[in-house]
Design an enzyme around this catalytic site. Structure first.
Site, mmCIF file in Angstrom:
data_model
loop_
_atom_site.group_PDB
_atom_site.id
_atom_site.type_symbol
_atom_site.label_atom_id
_atom_site.label_comp_id
_atom_site.label_asym_id
_atom_site.label_seq_id
_atom_site.Cartn_x
_atom_site.Cartn_y
_atom_site.Cartn_z
ATOM 1 N N SER A 118 0.845 -1.193 0.000
ATOM 2 C CA SER A 118 0.000 0.000 0.000
ATOM 3 C C SER A 118 0.878 1.239 0.000
ATOM 4 O O SER A 118 1.978 1.238 0.581
ATOM 5 C CB SER A 118 -0.892 0.019 1.246
ATOM 6 O OG SER A 118 -1.541 1.268 1.393
ATOM 7 N N TYR A 120 -1.132 -0.404 10.247
ATOM 8 C CA TYR A 120 -1.294 -0.817 8.844
ATOM 9 C C TYR A 120 -0.052 -0.469 8.037
ATOM 10 O O TYR A 120 0.470 -1.307 7.284
ATOM 11 C CB TYR A 120 -2.521 -0.118 8.261
ATOM 12 C CG TYR A 120 -2.829 -0.509 6.836
ATOM 13 C CD1 TYR A 120 -3.358 -1.761 6.540
ATOM 14 C CD2 TYR A 120 -2.605 0.379 5.793
ATOM 15 C CE1 TYR A 120 -3.654 -2.126 5.235
ATOM 16 C CE2 TYR A 120 -2.894 0.026 4.491
ATOM 17 C CZ TYR A 120 -3.418 -1.224 4.218
ATOM 18 O OH TYR A 120 -3.697 -1.582 2.919
#
Length: 253
Positions: free
Chosen positions: A144, A157
Site C-alpha cells: 500500500s 497498517y
C-alpha cells in the site's frame, strides 16, 4: 473441478472481493488455473467463481485464515494434491484497523501484523519448496502507498505493509537465483469494501481519481508471467500519480 491441470496454477488470497477478485478474474482470463482463497465472504467468493467459470476460466474456492499456520499448511497441501503445482502466489489478503497509536491495544496491533505480514510469510514459506523444485515461480505481494503517505491512525497498517515490502526484498535475495521472482505492487487509493469506511482519512476525493480494482490486476498479471523474468525485489506504485502530484493550493518544497 478436482482434476490435475496443465495450466499454470495461481493462488490468490483475499480473492473474494475488491482487488483480489479482480486479480482472480484477470489471471483466469489469461489462462491460469486460479485457487481463490477467502476467509469470511462465502457468497462473494461463490459469485466470483461463477463469473470466472461463465467466461471459461478454471477456478477453485478455498476457505482459510492465512494468519494461522495450520490452516495455511492444510490449504497449500490440498492445492498441491488438487492441481499438482503452484506457479504463482498473490499475497493480497489484508485488514485495516485504523486507530491512533496511543489508543491501540496490543492485541489490535498484533492482529494487523499477523494478517498483513505473518500471513504472506507463512504462505511464501509453504509454496517455496514446490517453486524451488520447479525452478520457476512468482510471488506477488500487495502492499500500500500508506507505507509512504500513511493517514492518521494507520501506524499498524503502514508498519505491516512496510514490513511486507522488506519481506519482498529479503526473499528476492534468497531465491532469485532459483528462477523465482518476488515483487510487490503498492496501490494508492482504490475503491473497495475495505477502504470505503476510511475514505475520508485517505483524502476523500482530493487529488487524482480513486482507482478501481482492475487498475491493479494488469500489473499483477504482468508480474505473474514470463515477461517479468528480469524484474526482482521491486515495489511498483500504482496510484494514479498521487505520490508525485501536489495537492491543489499546496506550496512547493
Amino acid at each position: 473441478m478436482t482434476a490435475l491441470t496443465n495450466r499454470r496454477v495461481a493462488v490468490v488470497t483475499g480473492g473474494s472481493r475488491g482487488i483480489g477478485a479482480a486479480i482472480c478474474r484477470r489471471l483466469a482470463a489469461d489462462g491460469l488455473s486460479v485457487h481463490l482463497v477467502y476467509r469470511d465472504a462465502d457468497d462473494a467468493a461463490k459469485r466470483v467463481a461463477t463469473e470466472i467459470e461463465a467466461e471459461g476460466g478454471e477456478v477453485f474456492v478455498h476457505r482459510a485464515d492465512v494468519a494461522e499456520e495450520t490452516e495455511v499448511r492444510t490449504l497449500i497441501g490440498g492445492i498441491l494434491r488438487q492441481s499438482g503445482a503452484i506457479h504463482v502466489l498473490v499475497n493480497n489478503a489484508g485488514i485495516i484497523d485504523d486507530r491512533l497509536l496511543a489508543l491501540t491495544k496490543l492485541a489490535q496491533w498484533e492482529r494487523v501484523l499477523k494478517v498483513n505480514l505473518t500471513g504472506p510469510w507463512l504462505l511464501s514459506r509453504a509454496v517455496l519448496p514446490t517453486m524451488l523444485e520447479q525452478s520457476w515461480g512468482r510471488i506477488i505481494n500487495i502492499s500500500s502507498n500508506s507505507v509512504r503517505i500513511p493517514g492518521a491512525g494507520q501506524t499498524a497498517y503502514a508498519a505491516s505493509k512496510g514490513g511486507l515490502e522488506a519481506l519482498t526484498r529479503g526473499l528476492a535475495m534468497e531465491v532469485g537465483r532459483k528462477g523465482i521472482r518476488i515483487n510487490t505492487v503498492a496501490p494508492g487509493r482504490v475503491r473497495t469494501d475495505m477502504t470505503d469506511p476510511v475514505s475520508a482519512q485517505l483524502g476523500g476525493n482530493e487529488g487524482p481519481r480513486w482507482g478501481v480494482p482492475e487498475d491493479l490486476s494488469g500489473m499483477v498479471a504482468f508480474l505473474a508471467g514470463d515477461e517479468a523474468d528480469y524484474i526482482q525485489g521491486q515495489t511498483f506504485t500504482v496510484d494514479g500519480g498521487r505520490l508525485v502530484m501536489r495537492p491543489r493550493g499546496g506550496k512547493g518544497a
